[in-house]
Design a protein around this motif. Sequence first.
Motif, short mmCIF file in Angstrom:
data_model
loop_
_atom_site.label_atom_id
_atom_site.label_comp_id
_atom_site.label_asym_id
_atom_site.label_seq_id
_atom_site.Cartn_x
_atom_site.Cartn_y
_atom_site.Cartn_z
N VAL A 1 0.83 -1.20 0.00
CA VAL A 1 0.00 0.00 0.00
C VAL A 1 0.87 1.25 0.00
O VAL A 1 0.62 2.22 -0.74
N ASP A 2 1.91 1.26 0.81
CA ASP A 2 2.81 2.41 0.86
C ASP A 2 3.43 2.70 -0.50
O ASP A 2 3.58 3.86 -0.90
N LYS A 3 3.79 1.66 -1.23
CA LYS A 3 4.39 1.85 -2.55
C LYS A 3 3.40 2.48 -3.52
O LYS A 3 3.78 3.33 -4.35
N VAL A 4 2.14 2.07 -3.46
CA VAL A 4 1.13 2.70 -4.32
C VAL A 4 0.97 4.17 -3.96
O VAL A 4 0.88 5.04 -4.83
N LEU A 5 0.97 4.47 -2.66
CA LEU A 5 0.84 5.86 -2.22
C LEU A 5 2.06 6.70 -2.59
O LEU A 5 1.97 7.93 -2.66
N GLU A 6 3.18 6.04 -2.82
CA GLU A 6 4.37 6.76 -3.29
C GLU A 6 4.24 7.16 -4.76
O GLU A 6 4.99 8.01 -5.24
N GLY A 7 3.31 6.52 -5.49
CA GLY A 7 3.10 6.91 -6.87
C GLY A 7 3.14 5.78 -7.88
O GLY A 7 2.98 6.02 -9.08
N TYR A 8 3.35 4.55 -7.43
CA TYR A 8 3.36 3.43 -8.37
C TYR A 8 1.94 3.07 -8.77
O TYR A 8 1.01 3.14 -7.96
N ASP A 9 1.78 2.66 -10.03
CA ASP A 9 0.47 2.27 -10.54
C ASP A 9 0.10 0.85 -10.10
O ASP A 9 -1.06 0.58 -9.81
N MET A 10 1.08 -0.03 -10.10
CA MET A 10 0.82 -1.41 -9.67
C MET A 10 2.03 -1.97 -8.95
O MET A 10 3.16 -1.82 -9.41
N VAL A 11 1.79 -2.60 -7.81
CA VAL A 11 2.83 -3.28 -7.05
C VAL A 11 2.58 -4.78 -7.19
O VAL A 11 1.47 -5.27 -6.95
N ILE A 12 3.62 -5.50 -7.58
CA ILE A 12 3.51 -6.93 -7.86
C ILE A 12 4.12 -7.71 -6.71
O ILE A 12 5.28 -7.49 -6.35
N GLY A 13 3.34 -8.62 -6.12
CA GLY A 13 3.87 -9.50 -5.09
C GLY A 13 4.65 -10.64 -5.73
O GLY A 13 4.08 -11.59 -6.25
N ASP A 14 5.95 -10.53 -5.72
CA ASP A 14 6.84 -11.44 -6.45
C ASP A 14 7.08 -12.73 -5.66
O ASP A 14 7.82 -12.75 -4.69
N ALA B 1 11.47 -6.09 -21.03
CA ALA B 1 11.24 -5.81 -19.62
C ALA B 1 12.00 -6.82 -18.77
O ALA B 1 12.67 -7.71 -19.27
N ASN B 2 11.87 -6.67 -17.45
CA ASN B 2 12.54 -7.57 -16.52
C ASN B 2 11.63 -7.86 -15.33
O ASN B 2 12.04 -7.78 -14.17
N VAL B 3 10.37 -8.20 -15.63
CA VAL B 3 9.41 -8.54 -14.58
C VAL B 3 9.63 -9.99 -14.17
O VAL B 3 9.67 -10.88 -15.02
N THR B 4 9.78 -10.22 -12.89
CA THR B 4 10.10 -11.57 -12.40
C THR B 4 8.87 -12.47 -12.33
O THR B 4 8.90 -13.62 -12.75
N ASP B 5 7.77 -11.95 -11.79
CA ASP B 5 6.57 -12.78 -11.59
C ASP B 5 5.42 -12.20 -12.39
O ASP B 5 4.75 -11.25 -11.96
N ILE B 6 5.17 -12.77 -13.54
CA ILE B 6 4.14 -12.27 -14.46
C ILE B 6 2.74 -12.63 -13.97
O ILE B 6 1.79 -11.87 -14.14
N MET B 7 2.59 -13.81 -13.35
CA MET B 7 1.27 -14.39 -13.13
C MET B 7 0.82 -14.38 -11.67
O MET B 7 -0.16 -15.06 -11.33
N THR B 8 1.48 -13.65 -10.82
CA THR B 8 1.09 -13.63 -9.41
C THR B 8 -0.30 -13.03 -9.23
O THR B 8 -0.70 -12.09 -9.95
N LEU C 1 5.65 0.28 -12.36
CA LEU C 1 5.53 -1.02 -11.70
C LEU C 1 6.61 -1.15 -10.63
O LEU C 1 7.73 -0.67 -10.79
N TYR C 2 6.24 -1.84 -9.56
CA TYR C 2 7.22 -2.14 -8.50
C TYR C 2 7.02 -3.59 -8.07
O TYR C 2 5.90 -4.01 -7.77
N GLU C 3 8.10 -4.35 -8.07
CA GLU C 3 8.03 -5.75 -7.63
C GLU C 3 8.54 -5.87 -6.20
O GLU C 3 9.64 -5.41 -5.88
N MET C 4 7.75 -6.53 -5.37
CA MET C 4 8.11 -6.72 -3.97
C MET C 4 8.14 -8.22 -3.67
O MET C 4 7.10 -8.89 -3.74
N PRO C 5 9.29 -8.78 -3.35
CA PRO C 5 9.34 -10.21 -3.02
C PRO C 5 8.47 -10.54 -1.83
O PRO C 5 8.47 -9.82 -0.83
N ILE C 6 7.70 -11.62 -1.92
CA ILE C 6 6.85 -12.07 -0.83
C ILE C 6 7.13 -13.55 -0.57
O ILE C 6 7.67 -14.26 -1.42
N GLN C 7 6.76 -14.01 0.59
CA GLN C 7 6.94 -15.41 0.96
C GLN C 7 5.69 -16.21 0.58
O GLN C 7 4.68 -16.17 1.26
#
Length: 313
Positions: free
Chosen positions: A102-115, A147-154, A191-197
Amino acid sequence: MSKNLNASVAVLLPCYNEEVTIGKVVRDFKTALPSADIYVYDNNSTDRTAEIAAAEGAIVRKEPRQGKGNVIRAMFEDIDADVYVMADGDDTYPADAAPAMVDKVLEGYDMVIGDRLSSTYFQENKRPFHNFGNRLVRGSINGLFHANVTDIMTGYRAFSFTFVKTYPVLSRGFEVETEMTIHSLNNNLRLYEMPIQYRDRPEGSVSKLDTVGDGIKVMGTIFRMIREYKPLPFFGGIGCVLGIIGVVLCGTVTVDFWNTGMVARFPTLIGAVMLVIAGLLLFVTGVVLDVMAKNDRKAFIVESNSFAMLRRR
């Protein structure tokens, strides 16, 4: 949430027969995002998914059109918020990552991806063909869009208001996540990718994915969106291949004529000329459609700016 305490947040949980896990998922997101509204859209479940979600305090709504893409389309149309967090109801995604998203979206990103793929996905996921499919889709899309998106289908993502209200959901099923990523790359969104468990489904929870069927749908979506978003490489590439084959065949007929003074293979000559013409037509088609695609991207930017301005007002 620390970036803007007044921002409204909506958690979106599309569900189909998730009675084993939905209660825990709702509780986890209520703990992680206490001020957020939790929406559970029940997609024709035959178990107690809706009842359990409502008992845990979620806002439960029904979506009769079967398929995850249809559910997301309804969610994006119905719900207004500053930030949207989308997850699955199967307890495979950690709710405690949501505040940072949520913080990343509020910083101005359109979509944050849970990688998932950068952390525990390949260890937790027990379906090898899914792992292969993820790698195939990732390589195809990154190669085409540079591009260099790690997780396309999350399925774990966060969105801005502008993204949600300007994104045209066309897919009906699980291929919608792939469509989201391609749409974002094509329109140069932030876009911003954030690694998740990632964790696999708990015992008793059954996956709704069909490895072969959904894989075919995903590849079909990629094929369709490449045709629409990258028409010049698509049609121009096919046209060049046909044109080259036609020129080679014309060359063999020309060599025979040079040596014998006769055109002995008229069918080959006619077919070769038709291939060259078809190649030229496909290339011209690619050029025309590429201009139209660029105009569509311009129109999308204008529309996005208009939605952002209306939201600020």
